[in-house]
Design a protein around this motif. Structure first.
Motif, PDB file in Angstrom:
ATOM      1  N   ARG A 124      -2.611   1.228  -3.819  1.00  0.00           N
ATOM      2  CA  ARG A 124      -2.993   2.291  -2.890  1.00  0.00           C
ATOM      3  C   ARG A 124      -4.416   2.783  -3.112  1.00  0.00           C
ATOM      4  N   ASN A 125      -5.046   2.318  -4.191  1.00  0.00           N
ATOM      5  CA  ASN A 125      -6.397   2.783  -4.497  1.00  0.00           C
ATOM      6  C   ASN A 125      -7.115   1.723  -5.335  1.00  0.00           C
ATOM      7  N   LEU A 126      -8.385   1.947  -5.598  1.00  0.00           N
ATOM      8  CA  LEU A 126      -9.170   0.961  -6.334  1.00  0.00           C
ATOM      9  C   LEU A 126      -8.691   0.777  -7.768  1.00  0.00           C
ATOM     10  N   ARG A 127      -8.225   1.839  -8.393  1.00  0.00           N
ATOM     11  CA  ARG A 127      -7.719   1.721  -9.766  1.00  0.00           C
ATOM     12  C   ARG A 127      -6.524   0.777  -9.820  1.00  0.00           C
ATOM     13  N   GLN A 128      -5.598   0.937  -8.878  1.00  0.00           N
ATOM     14  CA  GLN A 128      -4.424   0.061  -8.840  1.00  0.00           C
ATOM     15  C   GLN A 128      -4.823  -1.372  -8.478  1.00  0.00           C
ATOM     16  N   PRO A 142       0.789  -1.228   0.000  1.00  0.00           N
ATOM     17  CA  PRO A 142       0.000   0.000   0.000  1.00  0.00           C
ATOM     18  C   PRO A 142       0.826   1.285   0.000  1.00  0.00           C
TER      19      PRO A 142
END
Length: 79
Positions: free
Chosen positions: A66-70, A39
């Motif tokens: 670190r985010n939903l896209r990743q 993360p």
């Protein structure tokens, strides 16, 4: 066993303790695949007490998540 996929989720910070590379190696040898989802920003890996570089050789792939896209990109690549 050899049909399993192991997903490790963590920042790879060992707080200056023993890294447990032997245990990670043992798990890797038993699993079909090992993926690590970190993360933290990639730029922070291997700084201070982060030892992602020590763990990465035992992984089939290491992802910054670190985010939903990743996370979605990670899942797309794994599946």
């Amino acid at each position: 066993d050899a049909r399993s996929t192991l997903i490790v989720m963590g920042d790879a910070r060992n707080n200056y303790r023993e890294p447990g590379l032997g245990q990670l190696r043992d798990l890797r040898e038993r699993a079909r695949r090992l993926y690590w989802l970190n993360p933290e920003p990639r730029a922070d890996w291997d700084t201070s007490d982060s030892i992602m570089g020590a763990y990465a050789p035992w992984c089939d792939r290491v992802f910054e998540v670190r985010n939903l896209r990743q996370l979605a990109a990670c899942v797309d690549e794994i599946t």
